[in-house]
Design an enzyme around this catalytic site. Structure first.
Site, short mmCIF file in Angstrom:
data_model
loop_
_atom_site.label_atom_id
_atom_site.label_comp_id
_atom_site.label_asym_id
_atom_site.label_seq_id
_atom_site.Cartn_x
_atom_site.Cartn_y
_atom_site.Cartn_z
N ASN A 1 142.36 54.30 95.92
CA ASN A 1 142.41 54.22 94.40
C ASN A 1 143.76 54.58 93.97
O ASN A 1 144.85 54.14 94.16
CB ASN A 1 141.66 55.64 94.06
CG ASN A 1 142.56 56.27 92.76
OD1 ASN A 1 142.94 55.23 92.04
ND2 ASN A 1 141.74 57.32 92.48
N HIS B 1 137.52 51.40 87.22
CA HIS B 1 138.79 51.56 88.12
C HIS B 1 137.72 51.69 89.80
O HIS B 1 136.70 52.90 89.38
CB HIS B 1 138.80 53.50 87.32
CG HIS B 1 139.87 53.95 88.32
ND1 HIS B 1 141.00 53.28 89.20
CD2 HIS B 1 139.93 55.44 88.18
CE1 HIS B 1 141.22 54.29 89.48
NE2 HIS B 1 140.47 55.74 89.06
N CYS C 1 145.34 57.04 85.32
CA CYS C 1 144.27 56.07 86.49
C CYS C 1 143.51 54.80 84.83
O CYS C 1 143.25 54.21 84.64
CB CYS C 1 142.91 56.51 87.01
SG CYS C 1 143.99 57.50 88.50
N1 ACO Z 1 137.99 65.11 105.99
C1 ACO Z 1 136.95 65.82 106.09
N2 ACO Z 1 136.65 66.68 105.22
C2 ACO Z 1 137.13 67.10 104.28
C3 ACO Z 1 138.20 66.09 103.61
C4 ACO Z 1 138.11 64.96 103.89
N3 ACO Z 1 139.38 64.70 103.95
N4 ACO Z 1 138.47 65.87 102.02
C5 ACO Z 1 137.36 67.24 102.39
N5 ACO Z 1 136.37 67.30 102.71
C6 ACO Z 1 136.27 68.65 102.33
C7 ACO Z 1 136.14 70.44 102.14
O1 ACO Z 1 137.50 70.76 102.85
C8 ACO Z 1 135.36 70.62 101.38
O2 ACO Z 1 135.15 71.38 103.23
P1 ACO Z 1 134.54 72.66 102.50
O3 ACO Z 1 132.60 72.30 102.25
O4 ACO Z 1 134.21 73.88 103.65
O5 ACO Z 1 135.18 73.31 101.80
C9 ACO Z 1 133.87 69.81 102.41
O6 ACO Z 1 134.84 68.28 102.64
C10 ACO Z 1 133.27 69.17 100.74
O7 ACO Z 1 134.59 68.93 99.70
P2 ACO Z 1 134.19 68.20 98.75
O8 ACO Z 1 135.31 68.56 97.54
O9 ACO Z 1 133.16 69.22 97.54
O10 ACO Z 1 134.11 66.96 98.87
P3 ACO Z 1 133.16 65.95 97.97
O11 ACO Z 1 131.61 65.25 98.19
O12 ACO Z 1 133.45 66.07 96.57
O13 ACO Z 1 134.55 64.47 97.54
C11 ACO Z 1 136.66 63.68 97.13
C12 ACO Z 1 135.61 64.94 97.42
C13 ACO Z 1 136.61 63.15 97.63
C14 ACO Z 1 137.80 63.82 96.52
C15 ACO Z 1 135.43 63.60 95.64
O14 ACO Z 1 135.44 64.83 95.13
C16 ACO Z 1 135.99 62.87 94.58
O15 ACO Z 1 136.47 61.33 94.76
N6 ACO Z 1 136.53 63.22 93.24
C17 ACO Z 1 137.14 62.51 92.42
C18 ACO Z 1 138.90 61.87 92.31
C19 ACO Z 1 139.60 61.23 91.67
O16 ACO Z 1 138.46 60.30 91.18
N7 ACO Z 1 140.23 61.63 91.36
C20 ACO Z 1 140.86 60.66 90.53
C21 ACO Z 1 142.74 61.04 90.70
S1 ACO Z 1 143.26 59.28 90.41
C22 ACO Z 1 144.61 59.92 89.11
O17 ACO Z 1 144.24 60.03 88.55
C23 ACO Z 1 146.04 59.86 89.87
#
Ligand code: ACO
Length: 326
Positions: A283, A253, A113
């Protein structure tokens, strides 16, 4: 050294839209969770017959038109992508042929990214050194091709699209003032595609274990992103000798609204000074910053003399920020 800036912008997203409600039918998730945790409402998905170079081509044509530059006059093409059409030739070479930019050198750059900002830094340096007079820099991705649509942790986040800029000489006092690039390879396993490379070549086993899809430790990446977006932008501003109160527009980003809000807090900027379009595109990795920039220009949110900060983070781990005067 001459001043180098952006003289044209363009973007393209495929027609098909995948909404949060569509995703509710595919995995155990819901619109409310996705909107509150990420800010994303929908994303665009490439048609079956579209590959990354097709999206890149559409964005590039628009950027060249806005720069009033003919393809045969382009001297350098860099495509930032983690979803190239194929291992080789590079997507930049495929794009060069498609555009008819026969005089241009062409290569891809891989920094996930952060790829677009890394590519800008590379192209700007080459232009400032006098090696080339102009460059086409594209961020283009078909993330839908490397997304596991049975994994709710990742499939809600990503979209496809392309954004492009043309770089050239601008009047003194305008253009790019600074870059801040960084990497922490120890964080590589937090966000990767393990299969299909020389470490784990494609095989029936890698397909079976879904090793060709993005895997991500979302929470760890989130914490890294919150820390690095603010600090990278601050460092780029320090290098440029610009105070944060003089920033007119932040173009971050587009990964997660909460990450963007944290960066705005650290930079003490109100949300009106930030380009946000992740609600509509999700994203799009290396494409997200140039898409946001092209939309900001289209919407008249960028005026001559404005101070812009571009900032991103991604797999690698990598990060990058840049300050420019429009
Ligand atoms: N729908 C419902 N529940 C979900 C979902 C979903 N789509 N996804 C995860 N959950 C659940 C999880 O399983 C977890 O449940 P549990 O507590 O029973 O295990 C709960 O929701 C909380 O999960 P977290 O991972 O703690 O949620 P968080 O608030 O961190 O949000 C997210 C997750 C949105 C992925 C966040 O961590 C994030 O944005 N991270 C950065 C991602 C990113 O920007 N990546 C860059 C990639 S780009 C590249 O280089 C290709």
């Amino acid at each position: 050294m001459k001043a180098v800036g952006i003289i044209g912008t363009g973007m393209y997203v495929p027609e098909r839209i995948l909404t949060n409600h569509d995703l509710e039918k595919m995995v155990d998730t819901n619109d409310e969770w996705i909107v509150t945790r990420t800010g994303i409402r929908e994303r665009h998905i490439a048609a079956e017959n579209q590959a990354t170079s097709d999206l890149a081509h559409e964005a590039a044509v628009r950027a060249l038109e806005s720069a009033k530059l003919k393809p045969e006059d382009v001297e350098l093409i860099i495509v930032a992508t983690i979803t190239p059409d194929m291992f080789f030739p590079s997507t930049a070479c495929i794009l060069q042929d498609r555009l008819g930019a026969r005089r241009a050198a062409a290569f891809d750059l891989s920094a996930a990214c952060s790829g677009f900002i890394y590519s800008l830094a590379t192209a700007v340096s080459m232009l400032k050194s006098g090696m080339y007079r102009n460059a086409l820099v594209v961020g283009a991705e078909c993330l839908s091709r490397i997304t596991d649509y049975t994994d709710r942790n990742t499939c809600i986040l990503f979209g496809d699209g392309a954004g492009a800029v043309v770089l050239g000489e601008v009047p003194e006092g305008r253009g790019f003032l600074s870059f801040e690039l960084g990497a922490d390879g120890s964080g590589g396993p937090l966000l990767n595609i393990a299969g299909g490379g020389s470490r784990l070549p494609a095989s029936a086993d890698t397909v079976e274990s879904k090793a060709h899809y993005i895997r991500m430790a979302g929470n760890e990446v989130f914490k890294f992103a919150v820390r690095i977006m603010g600090s990278a932008a601050e460092e780029a501003l320090r290098k440029a000798g610009i105070d944060k109160k003089d920033v007119d527009l932040l173009v971050p980003h587009q990964a997660n609204i909460r990450i963007i809000q944290a960066a705005l807090g650290r930079l003490e900027l109100p949300e009106e000074k930030c380009m946000i379009n992740l609600d509509r595109y999700g994203n799009a990795s290396a494409a997200s910053i140039p898409i946001a920039l092209a939309e900001a220009v289209e919407q008249g949110r960028v005026r001559e003399g404005d101070c812009l900060v571009l900032v991103g983070f991604g797999g690698g781990l990598t990060w990058g920020a840049s300050v420019l005067i429009w």
